[in-house]
Design an enzyme around this catalytic site. Structure first.
Site, PDB file in Angstrom:
ATOM      1  N   GLY A  74       0.819  -1.193  -0.223  1.00 53.54           N
ATOM      2  CA  GLY A  74       0.291   0.157  -0.060  1.00 53.54           C
ATOM      3  C   GLY A  74       1.394   1.576   0.644  1.00 53.54           C
ATOM      4  N   LYS A  75       0.140   2.577  -0.319  1.00 56.53           N
ATOM      5  CA  LYS A  75       1.210   3.852  -0.227  1.00 56.53           C
ATOM      6  C   LYS A  75      -0.040   4.691  -0.493  1.00 56.53           C
ATOM      7  CE  LYS A  75       5.548   4.499  -0.417  1.00 56.53           C
ATOM      8  NZ  LYS A  75       6.371   3.735  -0.273  1.00 56.53           N
TER       9      LYS A  75
END
Length: 434
Positions: free
Chosen positions: A118-119
């Site tokens: 994720g980011k």
């Protein structure tokens, strides 16, 4: 915020972030072709699971209200909770977050961690806000994201323009939204926290140390040592400094450095600690360091050296400068510093690239150690942390190097093949619901 941060922001604005998505997709499909990835799993991994966009108001020091936009992209969680950083930068948008989230999926899989990718972050120039305003922005962003993150669901970490203080604010805000009986059990909602707030001793150096270890492992495989090797570093922040620190300790020589303000060179060697101490008195900048001469910015990557460490921004090595690089080894301390066209030129010239998802994975491995420490109610000493990091990084490097040799491919493609195969195995064993 310091003026060096503002200068870095201005420089990054010129970097085409959309190109990162092109890079990661090209890298993915190249590896997927090599391993004959099942078409259905290719479809799944080509897209993200969730894309969260939040708009939230924050009261400024002058009493006025500003509206901010924040992002969190969750690419894949087949192997475990989403994991990845939050950055505060004007270039943060959904495309950049998608690319960076996908890179995190490959990075955590390659490292053998029980995580996905994720980011995200906030579209903001943090140099324009006071410390108090940044705290309120962070806490309000956390509140807006609260149902989309969690210690067993999605675990943020520091990234560009965020740090341990940012993570402490996020952890405190998140825990405050939980029922009283659950608050202390949610400390590992983020990693990269300060030592006194559940952080891991040694987390500050984990990424740079991992870069150092990968270089050392590669040289060992080629019957060489670090002693006498010349290296250059683009970016003298946390990653660049710690990589330089450990390389110098083993006899390598730092001969050129570039930051947002300029470039310096001394072929006789630049003392790493002297340079770091100088930056602390020079607003964070290397410019005018007395023991080095000025180097033209555009000529930096072409500096005479054995090892080049791009540890600043994405898309720095391109078709425009790849032919001028004199290093025989590129160790990617940053995410996506080499674009596809630049990489083809380097590989055709016989230059080895230790890819970002392997080279800078010490950071996420350190984050995993912090998560485990919090989850189990333990406190690990620095020596123990570094020993564990040594073992994990060496295992990852050897796995990629041997696959590369066996299959006759470059290290990046080998790293992707290994990472994607691990995720494919999870899908094959579990099946697709329903």
């Amino acid at each position: 915020m310091t003026t060096i941060t503002a200068a870095l922001n201005n420089k990054i604005k010129k970097t085409p972030v959309r190109g990162m998505m092109d890079n990661v997709m090209e890298q993915f499909h190249t590896a997927a072709d090599h391993i004959d990835l099942h078409p259905s799993i290719r479809k799944i991994l080509s897209i993200t699971n969730n894309e969260i966009v939040v708009h939230f108001p924050v009261k400024m020091d002058n009493g006025e209200v500003e509206i901010f936009t924040g992002y969190r992209v969750q690419h894949n969680n087949a192997l475990g909770p989403y994991k990845g950083g939050l950055r505060y930068h004007p270039t943060v948008d959904i495309d950049a977050a998608r690319a960076l989230a996908m890179w995190m999926t490959w990075k955590t899989s390659l490292a053998g961690l029980p995580y996905g990718g994720g980011k995200g972050g906030i579209q903001i120039d943090p140099s324009k806000y006071s410390q108090g305003e940044l705290e309120r922005i962070t806490r309000r962003f956390t509140f807006a994201l609260a149902d989309n993150i969690g210690p067993e669901h999605d675990i943020p970490a520091p990234d560009v323009n965020t740090n341990s203080q940012t993570m402490a604010w996020i952890a405190d805000t998140y825990m405050s939204t939980r029922p009283p009986a659950e608050r202390t059990a949610n400390q590992h909602v983020v990693t990269g926290k300060p030592d006194g707030s559940g952080g891991l001793e040694g987390r500050d150096r984990a990424t740079g140390y991992g870069v150092f270890l990968n270089i050392k492992c590669w040289l060992k495989r080629n019957n060489e040592t670090l002693y006498g090797k010349k290296f250059i570093v683009q970016g003298f922040g946390n990653v660049g400094y710690w990589a330089s620190h450990f390389l110098e300790k083993e006899g390598a020589k730092l001969v050129a450095v570039q930051d947002a303000f300029g470039s310096i060179e001394n072929q006789q060697g630049i003392a790493v600690e002297d340079l770091m101490n100088y930056t602390k008195t020079n607003d964070g900048s290397i410019v005018d360091f007395p023991e080095a001469s000025v180097l033209e910015k555009d000529g930096f990557l072409g500096t005479e050296c054995d090892i080049c460490i791009p540890a600043a921004l994405g898309n720095q090595i391109t078709k425009n400068n790849a032919a001028s690089i004199k290093a025989t080894l590129i160790a990617e301390g940053a995410n996506g510093p080499t674009n596809g066209e630049g990489e083809k030129i380097l590989l055709d010239r016989g230059i080895t690239i230790i890819p970002d998802i392997l080279c800078n994975s010490g950071g996420v491995i350190g984050s995993y150690f912090e998560w485990l420490q919090n989850r189990n109610g333990e406190l690990w000493q620095l020596g123990e942390v570094m020993q564990k990091l040594d073992k994990k990084m060496e295992e990852s490097f050897n796995k990629v190097y041997e696959y590369s040799e066996r299959e006759g491919m470059d290290l990046r493609t080998a790293a992707y093949c290994i990472a994607i195969k691990r995720i494919e195995k999870a899908y094959v064993q579990r099946g697709i619901f329903p």
